[in-house]
Design an enzyme around this catalytic site. Structure first.
Site, mmCIF file in Angstrom:
data_model
loop_
_atom_site.group_PDB
_atom_site.id
_atom_site.type_symbol
_atom_site.label_atom_id
_atom_site.label_comp_id
_atom_site.label_asym_id
_atom_site.label_seq_id
_atom_site.Cartn_x
_atom_site.Cartn_y
_atom_site.Cartn_z
ATOM 1 N N MET A 20 -1.935 -7.702 6.256
ATOM 2 C CA MET A 20 -2.962 -8.522 5.592
ATOM 3 C C MET A 20 -2.471 -9.076 4.259
ATOM 4 S SD MET A 20 -6.084 -5.868 6.162
ATOM 5 C CE MET A 20 -6.266 -4.962 7.714
ATOM 6 N N SER A 21 -1.160 -9.241 4.113
ATOM 7 C CA SER A 21 -0.650 -9.667 2.799
ATOM 8 C C SER A 21 0.638 -10.465 2.924
ATOM 9 C CB SER A 21 -0.396 -8.417 1.945
ATOM 10 O OG SER A 21 0.685 -7.682 2.465
ATOM 11 N N ASN A 64 1.717 2.395 11.349
ATOM 12 C CA ASN A 64 0.922 2.750 12.543
ATOM 13 C C ASN A 64 1.334 1.816 13.668
ATOM 14 O OD1 ASN A 64 -0.553 0.794 10.667
ATOM 15 N ND2 ASN A 64 -1.665 0.477 12.582
ATOM 16 N N HIS A 108 -3.531 1.013 -4.692
ATOM 17 C CA HIS A 108 -2.874 -0.062 -5.456
ATOM 18 C C HIS A 108 -3.229 0.137 -6.929
ATOM 19 C CE1 HIS A 108 -1.805 -2.865 -2.093
ATOM 20 N NE2 HIS A 108 -2.686 -2.118 -1.481
ATOM 21 N N ALA A 130 2.778 -2.571 3.999
ATOM 22 C CA ALA A 130 2.528 -1.650 5.099
ATOM 23 C C ALA A 130 2.045 -2.521 6.261
ATOM 24 C CB ALA A 130 1.454 -0.656 4.699
ATOM 25 N N HIS A 139 -5.292 -9.382 -2.589
ATOM 26 C CA HIS A 139 -5.428 -9.756 -1.179
ATOM 27 C C HIS A 139 -6.574 -10.724 -0.984
ATOM 28 C CE1 HIS A 139 -3.764 -5.642 -1.302
ATOM 29 N NE2 HIS A 139 -3.050 -5.997 -0.249
ATOM 30 N N HIS A 159 -7.088 3.454 7.087
ATOM 31 C CA HIS A 159 -6.342 3.301 5.828
ATOM 32 C C HIS A 159 -5.662 4.606 5.397
ATOM 33 C CE1 HIS A 159 -5.094 1.207 2.287
ATOM 34 N NE2 HIS A 159 -5.831 1.915 1.448
ATOM 35 N N SER A 197 0.834 -1.215 0.000
ATOM 36 C CA SER A 197 0.000 0.000 0.000
ATOM 37 C C SER A 197 0.863 1.258 0.000
ATOM 38 C CB SER A 197 -0.878 0.047 1.250
ATOM 39 O OG SER A 197 -1.713 -1.055 1.303
ATOM 40 N N TYR A 221 -8.670 -10.477 1.364
ATOM 41 C CA TYR A 221 -9.879 -9.750 1.789
ATOM 42 C C TYR A 221 -10.671 -9.182 0.607
ATOM 43 C CZ TYR A 221 -6.886 -5.572 1.467
ATOM 44 O OH TYR A 221 -6.030 -4.619 1.030
ATOM 45 N N GLU A 222 -10.058 -9.165 -0.581
ATOM 46 C CA GLU A 222 -10.807 -8.724 -1.765
ATOM 47 C C GLU A 222 -11.739 -9.823 -2.262
ATOM 48 O OE1 GLU A 222 -8.281 -6.197 -4.636
ATOM 49 O OE2 GLU A 222 -6.819 -7.291 -3.444
#
Ligand code: HPA
Length: 293
Positions: free
Chosen positions: A223-224, A247, A68, A120, A90, A261, A37, A92-93
């Site tokens: 998440m990746s 973060n 992206h 990230a 991902h 995000h 990201s 989650y997509e």
């Protein structure tokens, strides 16, 4: 290939996509880089670019996340033939993991030997600050605990063995090289090394989940990355990874801040130049070492 009613890519599907790309560009990449990201700017460093939108590449899934871009860019990075994925896929997509990791098998068929992954991530290690860069020493594959693994299903021996080792997933020589490159750049202070834990997302973690992951030995959460690394190791590629800490994970109930995000993208934007420089110097050094070997 049909697997319990699910259509998967066959070796021949992968070969068709790779051959399509090889016919459309003269570049023969030795290094592939997957951008996380807000880190897609890496592609701009490539000389003699030839770019393909994912939508134009046979069999390629489409990227759906803001931040992206969705392009495969070929070119020379610090003089090394490279290919950059500007935008990744991902879980989650809604993609199954065999689709998320399809580009990695294409890289293998293009002749790529080294995969560099960036992402990230939220910092779980209390010593980490926003803007730090973490060299990935190892990972924890949370979705894998429940059988979500890109290698599930019939094994394709032309890519790799049924039961690949993961104890040496992140190449030690490349990790050492990254630290010496960071020292030369005077940014050793911002370079960490730790364990990346992947979750499915798309929601950020609860406080209890962050505490749990920290106790498990994770230094950063995202998440990746992990599915791509597993598939790259399965087909014998050398892997190196960086997490940009965008973060700090929330670990106590008094904190009023929340992960979002926009904050992740802003932190990536601020540190992206450092990460880009690190990656391009690293690629230069990999090539020099290869020539020495
Ligand atoms: N959690 C999960 N994924 C992330 C985070 C986080 O805190 N920050 C960036 N990607």
């Amino acid at each position: 290939m049909e697997c319990h009613g699910e259509q998967r890519y066959t070796y021949e599907d992968c070969k068709r996509t790779a051959d399509w790309l090889l016919a459309k560009t003269k570049h023969r990449p030795r290094v592939a880089i997957i951008c996380g990201s807000g880190l897609g700017g890496l592609a701009d460093l490539l000389k003699d670019q030839v770019a393909f939108e994912y939508t134009k590449i046979p069999n390629f899934p489409k990227s759906t996340v803001v931040g992206h871009a969705g392009r495969l860019v070929f070119g020379n990075l610090s003089g090394t033939p490279s290919v950059v994925m500007q935008g990744r896929f991902h879980m989650y997509e809604g993609y199954p993991l065999w689709k998320v990791t399809f580009p990695v098998r294409i890289f293998h068929l293009l002749g790529v030997e080294t995969l560099i992954v960036t992402n990230a991530a939220g910092g779980l290690n209390p010593e980490y600050n926003v803007g730090d860069i973490m060299v990935i020493r190892d990972h924890i594959n949370m979705p894998g605990f429940s059988g979500q693994n890109p290698l599930v299903g019939p094994n394709e021996e032309r890519f790799g063995v049924r039961f690949p080792a993961m104890s040496d997933a992140y190449n030690q020589d490349l990790r050492k090289l990254a630290h010496s490159v960071a020292a030369e750049m005077d940014c050793s202070g911002c370079l960490r090394e730790g364990v990346y834990c992947a979750l499915g997302g798309p929601n950020y973690e609860t406080i209890a989940e962050c505490q749990f992951l920290q106790r498990l030995g994770a230094d950063a959460v995202g998440m990746s990355t992990v599915p791509e690394v597993i598939v790259a190791r399965h087909c014998g590629m050398r892997v190196f990874g960086f997490s940009l800490i965008t973060n700090k994970a929330i670990l106590d109930y008094e904190t009023k801040e929340k992960a979002n995000h926009a904050e992740v993208l802003e932190a990536s934007r601020q540190s992206a130049r450092t990460l880009e420089k690190l990656v391009s110097l690293l690629v230069q050094r990999i090539e020099r070492n290869n020539n020495l070997a």
